[in-house]
Design a protein around this motif. Sequence first.
Motif, short mmCIF file in Angstrom:
data_model
loop_
_atom_site.label_atom_id
_atom_site.label_comp_id
_atom_site.label_asym_id
_atom_site.label_seq_id
_atom_site.Cartn_x
_atom_site.Cartn_y
_atom_site.Cartn_z
N TYR A 152 -4.45 -3.91 3.42
CA TYR A 152 -5.16 -3.05 4.37
C TYR A 152 -4.30 -1.87 4.83
O TYR A 152 -4.53 -1.32 5.91
N GLY A 153 -3.35 -1.46 4.05
CA GLY A 153 -2.47 -0.37 4.46
C GLY A 153 -3.06 1.00 4.14
O GLY A 153 -3.75 1.16 3.13
N SER A 154 -2.77 1.98 4.99
CA SER A 154 -3.32 3.32 4.74
C SER A 154 -2.59 3.99 3.57
O SER A 154 -3.04 5.01 3.06
N PHE A 155 -1.48 3.39 3.12
CA PHE A 155 -0.76 3.91 1.96
C PHE A 155 -1.67 4.06 0.75
O PHE A 155 -1.52 4.95 -0.07
N MET A 156 -2.65 3.15 0.64
CA MET A 156 -3.52 3.18 -0.54
C MET A 156 -4.30 4.49 -0.65
O MET A 156 -4.68 4.90 -1.74
N TYR A 157 -4.50 5.17 0.49
CA TYR A 157 -5.25 6.44 0.45
C TYR A 157 -4.46 7.55 -0.21
O TYR A 157 -5.01 8.57 -0.60
N MET A 158 -3.15 7.36 -0.31
CA MET A 158 -2.32 8.36 -0.97
C MET A 158 -1.89 7.93 -2.37
O MET A 158 -1.48 8.75 -3.18
N PHE A 159 -1.99 6.62 -2.63
CA PHE A 159 -1.37 6.04 -3.81
C PHE A 159 -1.78 6.70 -5.13
O PHE A 159 -0.94 7.07 -5.94
N GLU A 160 -3.09 6.88 -5.34
CA GLU A 160 -3.54 7.41 -6.63
C GLU A 160 -3.06 8.83 -6.87
O GLU A 160 -2.64 9.18 -7.96
N LYS A 161 -3.11 9.64 -5.83
CA LYS A 161 -2.66 11.03 -5.99
C LYS A 161 -1.14 11.10 -6.16
O LYS A 161 -0.63 11.94 -6.89
N LEU A 162 -0.44 10.21 -5.45
CA LEU A 162 1.02 10.16 -5.62
C LEU A 162 1.37 9.80 -7.06
O LEU A 162 2.31 10.34 -7.64
N ALA A 163 0.60 8.88 -7.64
CA ALA A 163 0.89 8.40 -8.99
C ALA A 163 0.76 9.53 -10.02
O ALA A 163 1.33 9.46 -11.10
N TRP B 221 8.61 5.77 -3.58
CA TRP B 221 8.39 4.37 -3.26
C TRP B 221 7.41 4.24 -2.09
O TRP B 221 7.52 5.00 -1.11
N GLY B 222 6.53 3.27 -2.17
CA GLY B 222 5.75 2.84 -1.01
C GLY B 222 6.41 1.55 -0.55
O GLY B 222 6.41 0.55 -1.28
N VAL B 223 6.98 1.56 0.64
CA VAL B 223 7.86 0.46 1.05
C VAL B 223 7.28 -0.30 2.24
O VAL B 223 7.12 0.26 3.33
N GLY B 224 6.99 -1.57 2.06
CA GLY B 224 6.58 -2.42 3.17
C GLY B 224 7.76 -2.67 4.08
O GLY B 224 8.82 -3.09 3.61
N ILE C 156 8.11 6.14 1.30
CA ILE C 156 7.02 6.17 2.28
C ILE C 156 6.98 4.82 2.99
O ILE C 156 6.82 3.78 2.34
N LEU C 157 7.15 4.83 4.30
CA LEU C 157 7.21 3.59 5.08
C LEU C 157 5.81 3.08 5.38
O LEU C 157 4.93 3.85 5.78
N CYS C 158 5.59 1.79 5.18
CA CYS C 158 4.27 1.19 5.42
C CYS C 158 4.47 -0.04 6.31
O CYS C 158 5.26 -0.93 5.98
N GLU C 159 3.72 -0.11 7.42
CA GLU C 159 3.78 -1.31 8.27
C GLU C 159 3.34 -2.53 7.45
O GLU C 159 2.40 -2.44 6.68
#
Lengths: 235, 235
Positions: free
Chosen positions: A106-117, A8-11, A97-100
């Motif tokens: 504009y979260g840095s989570f997006m830099y990991m998202f595709e590879k995580l998927a 999970w990417g969690v806001g 994964i905690l996301c502010e």
Amino acid sequence: MTEPAKIWGVGVGPGDPELLTLKAHRIITNADVIAYPAPSEGDSLARSIVADYLSGAQKEIVIRISMDPARFPPRDVYDQAVEEIGRHTASGQSVAILCEGDPFFYGSFMYMFEKLAQLGPVEVIPGVSSMMASAAALQTPLASRNDVICVIPATLETDDIQTRLDAADMAVFIKVGRHLAKIKAVLQKAGLLEFAHYIERATMMEEQRSPLSEIRSDTAPYFSMILVHRRGKAL
Amino acid sequence: MTEPAKIWGVGVGPGDPELLTLKAHRIITNADVIAYPAPSEGDSLARSIVADYLSGAQKEIVIRISMDPARFPPRDVYDQAVEEIGRHTASGQSVAILCEGDPFFYGSFMYMFEKLAQLGPVEVIPGVSSMMASAAALQTPLASRNDVICVIPATLETDDIQTRLDAADMAVFIKVGRHLAKIKAVLQKAGLLEFAHYIERATMMEEQRSPLSEIRSDTAPYFSMILVHRRGKAL
């Protein structure tokens, strides 16, 4: 372990721990592993927001990210984090994964998202963003009816900012930091300075807000925003 | 009664009851009175989102609002609601006003806000907005780094939409409804149709999403959005 191998990417919202959603709270407290960004040295803001909800029994992955703009985004750091997360999910452990704020604003989570998927299903849990939190704290409605809202990074060049501002009814400047003087000058020229609201660290203990015209400094903390409506206010 | 005579405008999120914040949950379950908008006839969406959390012991104020654009905003209806809320706060009863999504993101709550503030302190609790919920459901990051996000009501005239779209890296069209064909035509002309995502009722049971180019209808439900990034995707 309720949902093995899930990611999970969690806001986690803008800062007030009570602005976590019920869903984020459930996922974060039930995940086998939590992962979160942190500066090169020092504490993670995202983790501090949820600290009171953690049992201490979970495995934690700290993703240390240099704040040096010349080295951003540090793809090697993100790739390494994805690899580590992958080792956990492969062994049946779920990872939150905690996301502010919100993960996709504009979260840095997006830099990991595709590879995580590529590792398996990734669910993104939206969060309360700093934009909405700032408007609430300032008691300033963002937009009514046919208003256009533009979110403008203060990092853009002056000409570019002016063009985007022209297209906005409500302009929300983010990443103000060392660009505060530039934004003030642009708004002054546009005759909008008197309408502008400044806020830093919305919903956190250290929240500060005031009319922009009363801010004497030329720089601001990274977590600061300027909100300005072309008509003075949305309503 | 924890905080007598207090008024809250509470964002209840985009539709999934679990996307309520912990703070919204606490306030809504503790308030003496809850108030919420509803159509002229039928159920309130805002109330339905929190229905499972209500004990049934609270007084409820239904604010019935005609959806006829020619009669919007119906100031007499809002004034009457403020008066009724005022009678409760004057007698020491706290009132939580439920708002779909976020209260200040195009919410009708703003039409009552100034008059409510004359009754006493009004605290606004930000919520997860449909914009962030749609991006999460579509697995589409909104913006990275220097991207400008423009939120554009589809109700605007074609020329105006084109101008605003030119200023956007990520365009988020709201209030799509009967303006779907117009937005499709504008995006086609701008060469962006292939990049556009369509979503309706994000996070609700009835959520629907697809590439915009595959939508054959010329109209959509009110709770629909179109997201399109100039580069195809933010990252």
